[in-house]
Design an enzyme around this catalytic site. Structure first.
Site, short mmCIF file in Angstrom:
data_model
loop_
_atom_site.label_atom_id
_atom_site.label_comp_id
_atom_site.label_asym_id
_atom_site.label_seq_id
_atom_site.Cartn_x
_atom_site.Cartn_y
_atom_site.Cartn_z
N GLY A 160 -5.43 -35.86 -0.23
CA GLY A 160 -6.26 -36.64 -1.15
C GLY A 160 -7.30 -35.84 -1.91
O GLY A 160 -8.31 -36.39 -2.35
N ASP B 96 9.89 -37.21 -11.84
CA ASP B 96 9.02 -36.22 -12.50
C ASP B 96 9.38 -36.03 -13.97
O ASP B 96 9.25 -34.95 -14.52
CB ASP B 96 9.06 -34.89 -11.75
N MET C 176 4.08 -39.08 -2.36
CA MET C 176 5.31 -38.32 -2.11
C MET C 176 6.47 -39.25 -1.78
O MET C 176 7.11 -39.13 -0.75
CB MET C 176 5.09 -37.35 -0.94
N GLU D 75 -5.32 -28.95 -11.08
CA GLU D 75 -4.92 -30.35 -10.90
C GLU D 75 -6.14 -31.27 -10.85
O GLU D 75 -6.13 -32.35 -11.41
CB GLU D 75 -4.13 -30.51 -9.61
N ASN E 48 -6.96 -34.67 -4.83
CA ASN E 48 -6.95 -35.18 -6.20
C ASN E 48 -7.61 -36.56 -6.27
O ASN E 48 -8.30 -36.87 -7.23
CB ASN E 48 -5.51 -35.23 -6.72
N ASN F 224 1.67 -40.06 -12.97
CA ASN F 224 1.92 -39.22 -11.79
C ASN F 224 1.50 -37.78 -12.07
O ASN F 224 1.77 -37.25 -13.15
CB ASN F 224 3.42 -39.25 -11.43
N HIS G 131 2.03 -33.91 -11.22
CA HIS G 131 3.07 -33.05 -10.64
C HIS G 131 2.68 -31.60 -10.87
O HIS G 131 2.33 -31.23 -12.00
CB HIS G 131 4.43 -33.35 -11.29
C1 GRF Z 1 -0.78 -31.88 -5.11
O1 GRF Z 1 -0.37 -30.55 -5.41
C2 GRF Z 1 0.08 -32.84 -5.85
O2 GRF Z 1 0.38 -32.45 -7.17
C3 GRF Z 1 1.32 -32.80 -5.00
O3 GRF Z 1 0.87 -32.74 -3.66
C4 GRF Z 1 -0.46 -32.25 -3.68
C5 GRF Z 1 -1.33 -33.38 -3.19
O4 GRF Z 1 -2.56 -32.91 -2.97
N1 GRF Z 1 2.11 -33.99 -5.20
P1 GRF Z 1 -3.72 -33.95 -2.51
O5 GRF Z 1 -3.09 -34.91 -1.50
O6 GRF Z 1 -4.18 -34.66 -3.73
O7 GRF Z 1 -4.75 -33.05 -1.91
#
Ligand code: GRF
Length: 201
Positions: free
Chosen positions: A12, A154, A94, A183, A14, A112, A114
């Site tokens: 988490g 994607d 995921m 990101e 992001n 999304n 990616h």
């Molecule tokens: C990120 O690299 C995202 O793009 C990929 O898995 C990672 C998730 O990171 N799908 P987080 O759970 O947001 O730390």
């Protein structure tokens, strides 16, 4: 004030970037709920720490009863729809969402994140696959993108993207850290763009 649901499966970081951006006033949006398909996702803790409601909605009870992913996706869409979001953000989610999910929530944009550039390294382990391609001398950069979600994995119209170059002597860990930094910025910028587009409606 627009409203959004964020869907996660892991750490988490992001999601945390989105929470911080809301709290700093950078994102004019209310995070209605954080949905995870994995109980152990630390992102659920991040949401709880920010007093954001959480919903744990796993696939296993469906597969244990012999139901397929489409059943799960339809029920997941129903539960997400109950929040009446204006926007749904997949931030480290995921699980490939079938057309069932998208069709049920038709009209609500789903974006999304990616960790690869459009048309490159779709699917899982994108960062590692890009790093290995760089080691083979095939590429000198990769990057990350936020795209609108369509049934093809994607793919979908790109909302925002950022190049993340490889540096001499990069280890996978060093590159991954640089990718995640990119990101964390991109997810906020892309969400801000989507919200501005929604406000213009
Ligand atoms: C990120 O690299 C995202 O793009 C990929 O898995 C990672 C998730 O990171 N799908 P987080 O759970 O947001 O730390």
């Amino acid at each position: 004030m627009k409203r959004m649901v964020v869907m996660i499966s892991g750490g988490g970081s992001n999601l945390q970037a989105l929470i911080d951006a809301v709290q700093s006033g950078r994102l004019p949006v209310q995070i209605l709920a954080v949905v995870s398909n994995r109980k152990s996702a630390y992102g659920l803790t991040r949401a709880q720490n920010a007093s954001i409601p959480t919903l744990y909605f796993p696939l296993k009870p469906y597969t244990d009863k012999g139901f397929d992913r489409e059943e799960y996706d339809a029920d997941l869409a129903y539960r997400v729809g109950e929040y009446h979001p204006d926007l749904i953000v997949l931030a480290g989610w995921m699980h490939v969402l079938s057309a069932n999910f998208l069709n049920y929530l038709a009209g609500i944009p789903v974006i999304n994140l990616h960790p690869a550039l459009p048309g490159m390294f779709a699917g899982t382990h994108a960062i590692q696959r890009a790093y290995e391609a760089w080691q083979r001398g095939e590429i000198d950069h990769s990057g990350c993108m936020v795209h609108e979600v369509v049934p093809e994995v994607d793919a979908g119209p790109v909302v925002a993207q950022a190049v993340v170059p490889f540096l001499p002597g990069d280890t996978l860990e060093a590159y991954e850290a640089r990718m995640h930094e990119a990101e964390h910025q991109l997810i906020v910028e892309a969400t801000a763009f989507m919200l501005s587009r929604l406000a213009a409606r």
